[in-house]
Scaffold this active site. Structure first.
Site, PDB file in Angstrom:
ATOM      1  N   CYS A  84     -12.949 -17.305 -31.707  1.00 34.31           N
ATOM      2  CA  CYS A  84     -11.606 -17.877 -31.892  1.00 34.31           C
ATOM      3  C   CYS A  84     -10.590 -17.114 -31.063  1.00 34.31           C
ATOM      4  O   CYS A  84     -10.914 -16.121 -30.412  1.00 34.31           O
ATOM      5  CB  CYS A  84     -11.200 -17.823 -33.356  1.00 34.31           C
ATOM      6  SG  CYS A  84     -10.775 -16.173 -33.879  1.00 34.31           S
ATOM      7  N   ASP A 496       9.683 -23.314   7.022  1.00 31.48           N
ATOM      8  CA  ASP A 496       9.520 -22.849   8.393  1.00 31.48           C
ATOM      9  C   ASP A 496       9.369 -24.115   9.254  1.00 31.48           C
ATOM     10  O   ASP A 496       8.973 -25.159   8.746  1.00 31.48           O
ATOM     11  CB  ASP A 496       8.247 -21.980   8.437  1.00 31.48           C
ATOM     12  CG  ASP A 496       7.842 -21.636   9.855  1.00 31.48           C
ATOM     13  OD1 ASP A 496       8.703 -21.147  10.588  1.00 31.48           O
ATOM     14  OD2 ASP A 496       6.681 -21.884  10.212  1.00 31.48           O
ATOM     15  N   ASP A 692       3.578 -20.843   7.471  1.00 25.85           N
ATOM     16  CA  ASP A 692       2.170 -20.881   7.872  1.00 25.85           C
ATOM     17  C   ASP A 692       1.749 -19.699   8.734  1.00 25.85           C
ATOM     18  O   ASP A 692       0.585 -19.567   9.077  1.00 25.85           O
ATOM     19  CB  ASP A 692       1.878 -22.179   8.642  1.00 25.85           C
ATOM     20  CG  ASP A 692       2.441 -22.110  10.052  1.00 25.85           C
ATOM     21  OD1 ASP A 692       3.556 -21.576  10.213  1.00 25.85           O
ATOM     22  OD2 ASP A 692       1.774 -22.573  10.993  1.00 25.85           O
ATOM     23  N   ASP A 696       5.889 -15.343   8.599  1.00 22.19           N
ATOM     24  CA  ASP A 696       6.514 -15.836   7.355  1.00 22.19           C
ATOM     25  C   ASP A 696       6.106 -14.995   6.149  1.00 22.19           C
ATOM     26  O   ASP A 696       6.614 -15.215   5.051  1.00 22.19           O
ATOM     27  CB  ASP A 696       6.072 -17.289   7.084  1.00 22.19           C
ATOM     28  CG  ASP A 696       6.466 -18.231   8.204  1.00 22.19           C
ATOM     29  OD1 ASP A 696       7.599 -18.100   8.704  1.00 22.19           O
ATOM     30  OD2 ASP A 696       5.651 -19.083   8.591  1.00 22.19           O
TER      31      ASP A 696
END
Length: 803
Positions: A84, A496, A692, A696
């Protein structure tokens, strides 16, 4: 458990000098619970004494916050024997108190323990021992086998549970029929006793065994409640059957409650069976992903012969043959042949992709009509599919912030319920008149039966599991529960440009030379070949066939371009800023051409020597087909969009106009992207950053929710909390909707789990008796408790079918 004044050794990284050691010492001095601390520079470790092992996690966090490293190991193990939600809490605290453990989380929904520990102080075996001390166990095996073993264990557990449930129902039926309708038949009590005894003592024995294990450690869980309630009802009934005169002498009728004890166990076993089945469905996404990898492959040997190999034996560099309709086994590069490949299970995109020579293929994708050979590049745990499975497992096992509060409630839930049951009995004893003892016992039993910490424990993890799994099926990889919970609050998204809004495959569309003198083409090509900028790649491609020349003093200038020396002159390639800083003149005809290209949303780069610009180059990067629709959809959701780019003002403006973005910033350096994210956060916005590239990664780490494009750099994907595998912006509104649906489901689950207990417990205690004489039958309480967990899991499963 940690003894008082235990010395813990924390290994350190990057602490190279006395000055660094001093900084770490100061940091440790501020951690509450650290009694003494000393940095041993030569041993590269910090020795601390603590009075509570939980302080270790705080100390490690403090060191990391100061910018130094602590080499820890993070592992995930299945926990066996949990029954449980409060089991998860007690197993977790057992591990947290083990020496050398930095952090531990047990997720009842997935049944996994995620533990971070100091490898110099503890290991998997010692952690397992700590768990075993609490009455549970860990499955320690290598990851490939672990899943199969775990499935076998779960299948066996499910089979046993099913058999127990069937027998419990069969044996309980006659007890109920006699108890309800034929109370006065001869030997009725004895027959009920005969049928209920195997249910309570044989089929329900696990409840008593587990309750005893918990009691030895001074803790309690749901098994404690079931064992107490059924045990009391059973013993009370046996007493009443054997010593009827005890009650008759006091003018009372001696009732037996064998049917209550038997039916409670039957209902709770049935509830557990349904819960196990439903929980199995919540992790179906992982099973689907795991089923994507074939077990064997055909490898082409050096002499050209074909040989079948098990997937575990494939090495990087092997040449593998893929026939039509077969699954691709590992990540690699096509070396001969071509075909269309269905990558929908990775990206969520239904359109097959053409794969030719030198193109990448990924494990788990399905070859369509042609056959081809590819060279294995990434195998085993390195494949994209393995990374996705690991990420989904980690995310499903992580806890959402709301879960931490629920865990605290589940932790004190059982002792509180036992206290309420005792109080109920006492009140009935004194206020219940002639039948006070009997009614009090029954009401206390009913309170113990109806209370259910499982519904609380399952409310959050099951919804997270379904949410993360649904994201993975649609090409949205979510790294942790926290970002899934937070995404719904996002009201500002920073995008971006290159590779996010645009294709990220720049091409040279025009080049103009001063005086049509392109004698220095070889210098331009040589500089661009050494540059790592994506735009440089486009120039190199365009100048194919030109020979290179030897340069000296090459220097890459972040955010501006590059320079190098050739024949006693310095040559520059980059943006206009670079030329202005070096006082380079630009001829009118080149400037006019640059302005014209700028208005066409083309990126302009300059090539110059130390005196004047020699040529201007136009590079264009196509906007993705889906970007405009995705941007409109996000704006319709009331989200502010900002585009940041290192590109020039004219290009940025043109792209912003074409896509409908209102706010944009051009010529932004990588470090300024993170500053801009902080600015928005300072205005009270919840910011998502979408990028990407390596440039960044700082901004991604700074944002509240970080989203990487799957076709970008690995670093961006490592830093980001979410990855869009197909690099399609329309997945972002999908991710936000998924977050809203998941959080709504969590709230519904918690509401029902709390309401159920808030209403159920007082009714079970007999609060309605003075008003209308209503007393809840313990059997019905058992059924209600079984249903509460099942309803929570079923509500989570509804997420699967939402759009």
């Amino acid at each position: 458990m940690a003894t008082n004044k235990e010395t813990i050794y924390i290994p350190l990284e990057d602490v190279e000098s006395e000055h660094c050691a001093l900084i770490v010492e100061k940091g440790l001095a501020q951690v509450k619970g650290v009694e003494t601390h000393k940095v041993e520079l030569n041993n590269r470790r910090a020795a601390i004494t603590v009075n509570d092992n939980e302080v270790v996690g705080e100390a490690v966090k403090a060191i990391k916050d100061l910018g130094y490293g602590v080499p820890t190991v993070k592992q995930s193990y299945p926990v066996l024997g949990m029954t449980c939600a409060s089991c998860a809490g007690s197993a977790e605290s057992m591990v947290k108190y083990a020496p050398g453990v930095v952090n531990a989380e047990v997720n009842y929904g997935t049944g996994n323990l995620t533990v971070e520990f100091l490898p110099n102080m503890t290991n998997s075996e010692q952690i397992r021992k700590a768990v075993q001390d609490g009455g549970y166990d860990l499955l320690l095996e290598d990851e490939n086998k672990q899943q199969e073993t775990l499935e076998a264990i779960h299948a066996e557990k499910f089979r046993k549970l099913k058999n127990k449930t069937i027998w419990a129902v069969i044996l309980s039926l006659p007890v109920v029929i006699i108890g309800m309708f034929f109370m006065d038949m001869p030997y009725g009590n004895e027959i009920m006793w005969a049928f209920s005894t195997p249910v309570v003592l044989w089929l329900g024995k696990d409840f008593f065994i587990n309750a005893w294990k918990q009691a030895k450690h001074r803790s309690a869980n749901m098994d404690t409640l079931v064992a107490l309630s059924t045990g009391i009802a059973y013993i009370f009934s046996v007493f009443n059957m054997l010593f009827m005169d005890f009650w008759h002498q006091r003018g009372l009728h001696a009732h037996v409650y064998f049917e209550a004890a038997a039916v409670i166990i039957a209902f709770i076993l049935l509830g557990k069976l349904l819960e196990e089945k439903a929980k199995g469905n919540t992790s179906s996404a992982i099973k689907k992903l795991m089923g994507l990898q074939p077990k064997t492959v055909i490898v082409i040997e050096a002499d050209g012969t074909e040989r079948q190999k098990a997937i575990e034996d494939v090495n990087a560099g092997d040449i593998i043959l893929v026939k039509p309709g077969e699954k691709i086994a590992v990540d690699g590069m096509v070396v001969s042949g071509n075909s269309y490949v269905d990558e929908s299970m990775l990206s969520g995109e239904p359109v097959p992709v053409l794969k030719k020579e030198n193109e990448k293929v990924f494990a788990g994708t399905i070859n369509q009509k042609g056959s081809f050979q590819f060279k294995a590049v990434k195998v085993g745990k390195e494949t994209m599919l393995a990374h996705i499975i690991k990420m989904v497992q980690d995310a499903q096992g992580s806890k959402a912030p709301v879960q931490k509060l629920v865990d605290k409630i589940a932790g004190i839930f059982v002792p509180v319920v036992i206290s309420i049951a005792i109080l109920t009995f006492i009140l009935w004893y004194f206020l219940g008149g002639d039948n006070g003892v009997v009614q009090g016992l029954l009401a206390a039993v009913t309170v113990l039966v109806i209370a259910c910490p499982c519904a609380l424990g399952l409310a959050t993890p099951t919804a997270i599991m379904v949410g993360v799994g649904k994201g993975a099926e649609n090409g949205i990889l979510i790294k942790d529960a926290e970002s899934l919970e937070l995404a719904k609050k996002v009201n500002a998204i920073v995008l971006d440009k290159t590779g996010t809004i645009t294709e990220g495959r720049p091409q040279v569309t025009g080049i103009q030379w001063l005086n049509n003198d392109d004698a220095t083409k070889d210098v331009l090509l040589s500089i661009e070949k050494q540059s790592e900028h994506p735009l440089a790649e486009a120039v190199v491609k365009h100048l194919e066939g030109v020979s290179t020349t030897a340069l000296s003093n090459f220097d890459s200038i972040t955010g501006k371009g590059a320079k190098a020396d050739y024949n006693n002159d310095t040559y520059y390639v980059g943006n206009k800023k670079l030329l202005a800083e070096n006082n380079i003149t630009i001829a009118d005809q080149l400037q006019q051409q640059a302005d014209e290209w700028g208005t066409q949303s083309k990126t302009v780069i300059w090539f110059a020597n130390s005196k004047q610009a020699l040529s201007v180059i136009a590079i264009s990067d196509k906007i993705k087909e889906t970007s405009v629709a995705a941007i409109k959809e996000m704006q319709d959701m009331g989200i502010d969009l900002y585009m940041l780019t290192g590109d020039n003002e004219a290009t940025a403006k043109a792209i912003a106009q074409q896509t409908g973005i209102g706010h944009y910033k051009a010529e932004v350096l990588p470090q300024h992207k993170a500053d801009f994210v902080k600015e928005l956060q300072a205005q009270g916005k919840v910011v998502a950053m979408v990028g990407d590239g390596i440039n960044d990664s700082t901004a991604l780490a700074t944002a509240d929710v970080s989203i990487a494009m799957g076709k970008g750099s690995d670093i961006a994907m490592d830093v980001a909390k979410m990855t869009i595998i197909s690099s399609d912006l329309t997945k972002i509104p999908q991710a936000i909707r998924l977050s809203k649906q998941t959080v709504a489901t969590i709230k519904q689950n918690l509401f029902w789990a709390f309401i159920y207990n808030l209403i159920g417990i007082p009714i079970a205690a007999g609060i309605l008796y003075p008003i209308n004489g209503f007393l809840l039958n313990p059997m019905i309480a058992g059924a209600a408790m079984a249903l509460s967990s099942v309803s929570v899991v079923s509500n989570s499963l509804r997420l699967k079918w939402k759009k």
